[in-house]
Each structure stands twice: as structure tokens, then as C-alpha cells.
Motif scaffolding. Structure first.
Motif, PDB file in Angstrom:
ATOM      1  N   ILE A  12      29.008 -12.909  23.821  1.00  0.00           N
ATOM      2  CA  ILE A  12      29.714 -13.324  22.613  1.00  0.00           C
ATOM      3  C   ILE A  12      30.724 -12.262  22.192  1.00  0.00           C
ATOM      4  O   ILE A  12      31.878 -12.566  21.849  1.00  0.00           O
ATOM      5  N   GLY A  13      30.301 -11.011  22.236  1.00  0.00           N
ATOM      6  CA  GLY A  13      31.191  -9.922  21.851  1.00  0.00           C
ATOM      7  C   GLY A  13      32.424  -9.841  22.730  1.00  0.00           C
ATOM      8  O   GLY A  13      33.559  -9.714  22.240  1.00  0.00           O
ATOM      9  N   ILE A  14      32.209  -9.929  24.034  1.00  0.00           N
ATOM     10  CA  ILE A  14      33.328  -9.839  24.967  1.00  0.00           C
ATOM     11  C   ILE A  14      34.271 -11.028  24.809  1.00  0.00           C
ATOM     12  O   ILE A  14      35.499 -10.880  24.782  1.00  0.00           O
ATOM     13  N   ILE A  15      33.688 -12.234  24.685  1.00  0.00           N
ATOM     14  CA  ILE A  15      34.514 -13.431  24.533  1.00  0.00           C
ATOM     15  C   ILE A  15      35.325 -13.373  23.240  1.00  0.00           C
ATOM     16  O   ILE A  15      36.508 -13.709  23.207  1.00  0.00           O
ATOM     17  N   MET A  16      34.687 -12.902  22.163  1.00  0.00           N
ATOM     18  CA  MET A  16      35.398 -12.801  20.886  1.00  0.00           C
ATOM     19  C   MET A  16      36.527 -11.780  20.965  1.00  0.00           C
ATOM     20  O   MET A  16      37.660 -12.039  20.526  1.00  0.00           O
ATOM     21  N   MET A  17      36.250 -10.608  21.547  1.00  0.00           N
ATOM     22  CA  MET A  17      37.274  -9.569  21.627  1.00  0.00           C
ATOM     23  C   MET A  17      38.448 -10.017  22.488  1.00  0.00           C
ATOM     24  O   MET A  17      39.616  -9.907  22.090  1.00  0.00           O
ATOM     25  N   SER A  21      42.444 -11.322  21.409  1.00  0.00           N
ATOM     26  CA  SER A  21      43.625 -10.759  22.071  1.00  0.00           C
ATOM     27  C   SER A  21      44.494 -11.848  22.698  1.00  0.00           C
ATOM     28  O   SER A  21      45.719 -11.833  22.565  1.00  0.00           O
ATOM     29  N   LEU A  22      43.850 -12.807  23.369  1.00  0.00           N
ATOM     30  CA  LEU A  22      44.606 -13.882  24.017  1.00  0.00           C
ATOM     31  C   LEU A  22      45.247 -14.824  23.007  1.00  0.00           C
ATOM     32  O   LEU A  22      46.376 -15.288  23.202  1.00  0.00           O
ATOM     33  N   LEU A  23      44.533 -15.086  21.917  1.00  0.00           N
ATOM     34  CA  LEU A  23      45.090 -15.970  20.894  1.00  0.00           C
ATOM     35  C   LEU A  23      46.309 -15.354  20.219  1.00  0.00           C
ATOM     36  O   LEU A  23      47.163 -16.083  19.684  1.00  0.00           O
ATOM     37  N   LEU A 154      39.157  -7.967  15.205  1.00  0.00           N
ATOM     38  CA  LEU A 154      39.706  -8.762  14.108  1.00  0.00           C
ATOM     39  C   LEU A 154      40.605  -7.924  13.204  1.00  0.00           C
ATOM     40  O   LEU A 154      41.673  -8.390  12.770  1.00  0.00           O
ATOM     41  N   ILE A 155      40.192  -6.697  12.918  1.00  0.00           N
ATOM     42  CA  ILE A 155      41.022  -5.805  12.095  1.00  0.00           C
ATOM     43  C   ILE A 155      42.341  -5.502  12.795  1.00  0.00           C
ATOM     44  O   ILE A 155      43.419  -5.533  12.182  1.00  0.00           O
ATOM     45  N   GLN A 156      42.262  -5.224  14.097  1.00  0.00           N
ATOM     46  CA  GLN A 156      43.480  -4.943  14.857  1.00  0.00           C
ATOM     47  C   GLN A 156      44.413  -6.154  14.856  1.00  0.00           C
ATOM     48  O   GLN A 156      45.630  -6.009  14.689  1.00  0.00           O
TER      49      GLN A 156
END
Length: 480
Positions: A12-17, A21-23, A154-156
Motif C-alpha cells: 500500500i505504501g509503495i503504491i501510494m507513493m 508521483s505518477l498522478l 502527499l506533502i511533496q
């Protein structure tokens, strides 16, 4: 916490990070010109090599030594690793200060000193961040690890959005990376101090550095394969072509992202599986499952990503679609090498991979310098494909010589033949279609290919269903 929930949190963490970035790519490509995006990619490449050099492989040393100790000795080793990382960061800052002028002249794209200083901050504190995050992984704190990394992403993304809207361009993206890294480092200070209790212990440095140096050499060799290509593109072809290649690379890396949950489960468990009854057959079958999954997923992405790029990105980036298809095929080969190398981890043979990577890096460097100036983007693709094919063959031969496994080669051959046929047929049918219809056509071809591979027993759905039915029957017999 059990292994499966841990892997789910990491996934989940990797997919979210990666997903965040991709979005951001469609938004960023509309805010930055092709040249600006290429210049930004040059900074990313500089950050990558800086992170490798100043992290110095200390995370791998922690896996090796900290994970096998307890009590006060463990705290001392953690302190030693953190202190070394701090010293490397200070050394890096001093090196940057005395070589700023030469570094600016060396880079293929012109940057201002303040931009390099902002970039250096997340590079130099990356090692300090990696150590507590590694400790969290070693202590089964997957949920906390996931929360911190997702919060950083998310902050970035939020800061990137705000600064680009305010018109800061590349500077805004750099500031976002810097601020998010500093905030993560501050959030980890208390936890890191609790783990080590003191700062400045260095008595085990010789042991740690002796282990780190081969890791550093191997990591640098891998960078020569996957980083030097973009440096030379910027130098010989221009940042506009680098921008197109960078977009293709990011979307092609989705293959590894989709496969990550399986990899997070399989790689830590493969040696234990080998020790089980009929372990060699299980390892061969499970490794080939990863290989075939890579081929099928690469096909699915090759059928859909080019049309998605046409729908999502500005027209100046549409050339990335063809490059993405080629890179997906190459990443499928790379993925096969990652799975069919079990013997390289058996016994005392762990350094065999390092020497293979060094040899492949030397081949890649020679090829890049020869082909990139002449053939540009497609020269890079040709060399990269050749290198990973060579890597696959070497890893397979060395691995089989150490730990022979009886692979069912019929399955990956069928996967490749079916996938190549499906892609060419799709390309022929889709020639007169719009991007939306091409995308739909690609989805249909992908589904049809999966159904065919299931029928051919390449994707072992039958075996999975049979085992579940058998297990349910046993449970029913016991209860009755």
C-alpha cells in the motif's frame, strides 16, 4: 504482526507513493515545457547518484549486522551506522561547497548555485532518514513506515502543486522535495534517538565499511546501466529528448510497481521455501510465476499505456508511447533476471551478482558512448535491452551452476509468443482508430490474452482452484 499483513502495508505504501508521483505527471508536464522537464530530470539523475554515494550502502550493513544482535550491542551498532551516515553527509556538504563551480560546469544543463544547494539537502539527509526507516522495517513497524512515507509523498505533491501554480517552475519542484525530506527527518529524530541512545560510536566502523564497499560498487554499477543513459542523452541529444525518455521510463516502471506485492512476499521467503519438501520444484514454479506475470502485465501495459499518454499528456510528449512499449519489454527481461537467480543467493555466492552487475555496467557504458551520439533515444533502448538480456543469461547460468532448478520453460516461451502475437495484431487493428478506441481495443486484447494463457495453463488458475477445492474437501471431511 504476521508476514502477509506486513507485505500488504508495504505494498500500500509503495503504491501510494508511486501513484501520487505518477498522478502528478500530467499536471507537471502541462506546467513545464519539454526543455524544463528535461532539465528537471537532469537534477533527478544527480540526486540519484548522490544518494547512492553518500548513503554508502549502510542500510545493507544494518540488515547484515543489526538484525542479528540484541541489547546494548544492537544500540551501539545502530549508533555507529547513524554516526557514519552523519559524517558522510558532512563530507558531502563540504565537497559540494569546494566544488560548486566545477560541478556547475560539468553538468549537461546549466543550473544556478542555489538550485544545487536546495537539491543537496534531501540528498545529504537521505542516509539519516533511511536508517530509522530501515529499523522500522526490521522491527515489523510496517504501518508506521507506510504512514510516514505516504505523508511525505502527499506533502511533496501539495507543495509542488502550490509552487507551480505560483509560477516557480523547476524551483518549486526542488523546494517541494527539500521541504518534505526535512519534515520527514524531523519526524524521525525521536524514534532514532530511542533506538541508539547515544551518538558518536565508531568502534565497529571497519567491519561495517568492509561490508558496505561491495554494496556501494554494485549499486554504482547498476546506476551506470540505468542512469548514464540519461546523462548522455542530455549531453548529446538535448533535454527535450531526455524529457520524452524520462516520461517513458516512469510509465514503464509501473510494471515493477504492479509486481511489487508478489515480490514483497516471494523474495524474503524463497530460501525458506527451498528447504521445504519438494522445495526445488516449488521455487522453480513460483519463480516462473513471477516471470510470466511480468510478461503478461508488460503486454497489458503495452496495449494501453501509449493511448493513455496521448489522452493525458501534451502533444509534445506523445513520442514517449513507442519508447514506453520498448522499455516495458526490457523491464520484463529485467524482471526475469530478478526471479531466475536463486542460486546466486545460496551458500557463500552472494558476490556473484556484484561481478555480473559490474560486467554488465562496463558493457553498458561502452555501448552508450558508442550508440547514443549516433542513434539517440533508440540507441539507448538497444543498449539497455542488450544489457538486461546479457544479465538474464549470466544470472541464469551462474544460478543454475550453484543451485539447479527444473524450470518449466514451456510456460515463458508460450507467454512470449502469445504476447508478441497479441501486440502486433492489436497494432494492426488499431491503426485507423482514435486514442480512446485504441485504449478499449487494447483492454479487450489484454483480457483475451489472459484467458488464452489460463487455458494453456501458463497462468495456473486451474491449480489454484484445484488446491482450494481439495482443501475445502479435507475441512468438510474433518468436520463431518
Amino acid at each position: 504482526m504476521k508476514a502477509l499483513p506486513q507485505s500488504v502495508y508495504y505494498a500500500i505504501g509503495i503504491i501510494m507513493m508511486k501513484g501520487v508521483s505518477l498522478l502528478m505527471i500530467p499536471y507537471i508536464t502541462r506546467k513545464l515545457s519539454l526543455a524544463e522537464y528535461g532539465s528537471l530530470e537532469s537534477l533527478v539523475l544527480l540526486a540519484d547518484i548522490g544518494t547512492i554515494l553518500f548513503s554508502f550502502g549502510l542500510v545493507d550493513a544494518m540488515y547484515r549486522y543489526v538484525g542479528t544482535t540484541e541489547g546494548s550491542e544492537k544500540k551501539r551498532l545502530i549508533s555507529n551506522c547513524f554516526t557514519l551516515s552523519f559524517l558522510f553527509s558532512v563530507f558531502g556538504a563540504l565537497l559540494l561547497a569546494v566544488s560548486m563551480t566545477q560541478l556547475i560546469a560539468f553538468l549537461p544543463v546549466k543550473f544556478e548555485p542555489y538550485q544545487l544547494i536546495l537539491l543537496a539537502i534531501p540528498i545529504l539527509i537521505d542516509g539519516l532518514i533511511s536508517i530509522p526507516l530501515t529499523l522500522m522495517r526490521m522491527q515489523a513497524m510496517a504501518k508506521k513506515f507506510c504512514q510516514l512515507n505516504v505523508a511525505k509523498a502527499l506533502i511533496q505533491a501539495l507543495i509542488t502543486f502550490v509552487t507551480l501554480e505560483l509560477g516557480f517552475g523547476i524551483d518549486g519542484v526542488i523546494v517541494a522535495a527539500t521541504v518534505s525530506s526535512v519534515l520527514l527527518a524531523l519526524a524521525l529524530i525521536r524514534y532514532q534517538w530511542d533506538q541508539m541512545g547515544s551518538f558518536g560510536y565508531l568502534k565497529d566502523s571497519a567491519m561495517l565499511l568492509k561490508f558496505c564497499i561491495p554494496v556501494l560498487i554494485g549499486s554504482t554499477s547498476v546506476y551506470m546501466i540505468t542512469g548514464l543513459d540519461r546523462w548522455l542523452l542530455a549531453q548529446y541529444v538535448g533535454v527535450e529528448q531526455l524529457a520524452i525518455y524520462a516520461i517513458a521510463v516512469k510509465f514503464a516502471l509501473l510494471l515493477a510497481l504492479v509486481l511489487q506485492p508478489y515480490a514483497l512476499w516471494w523474495f524474503p521467503n524463497r530460501m525458506a521455501t527451498l528447504q521445504q519438501n519438494d522445495g526445488e520444484k516449488k521455487c522453480a514454479d513460483l519463480a516462473l510465476l513471477g516471470v510470466n506475470a511480468g510478461i503478461v502485465i508488460a503486454l497489458g501495459m503495452a496495449l494501453t499505456v501509449p493511448s493513455l499518454l496521448m489522452l493525458l499528456l501534451p502533444e509534445s510528449y506523445h513520442a514517449a508511447g513507442g519508447i514506453t512499449v520498448a522499455l516495458l519489454a526490457i523491464n520484463a527481461v529485467k524482471n526475469a533476471g530478478d526471479y531466475m537467480n536463486l542460486g546466486c543467493f545460496s551458500g557463500n555466492s552472494s558476490q556473484s551478482q556484484m561481478w555480473i552487475h559490474i560486467g554488465c555496467a562496463a558493457f553498458a557504458v561502452a555501448g552508450y558512448f558508442w550508440f547514443v551520439p549516433q542513434y539517440g533515444l533508440w540507441g539507448v533502448v538497444a543498449i539497455l535491452g542488450s544489457v538486461y538480456l546479457l544479465r538474464l543469461m549470466l544470472l541464469y547460468v551462474v544460478s543454475q551452476s550453484i543451485q539447479p532448478l527444473n524450470y518449466a520453460h514451456r510456460t515463458w516461451i508460450l507467454s512470449i509468443l502469445t504476447s508478441v502475437s497479441a501486440w502486433y495484431l492489436h497494432a494492426w487493428v488499431s491503426q485507423p482508430l482514435s486514442p480512446i478506441l485504441t485504449l478499449i481495443n487494447g483492454l479487450l486484447f489484454g483480457i483475451a490474452t489472459i484467458i488464452l494463457l489460463i487455458a494453456l495453463r501458463v497462468i495456473p488458475v486451474h491449480d489454484f482452484i484445484f488446491s482450494k477445492v481439495k482443501s475445502l474437501k479435507k475441512q468438510y471431511v474433518r468436520t463431518s
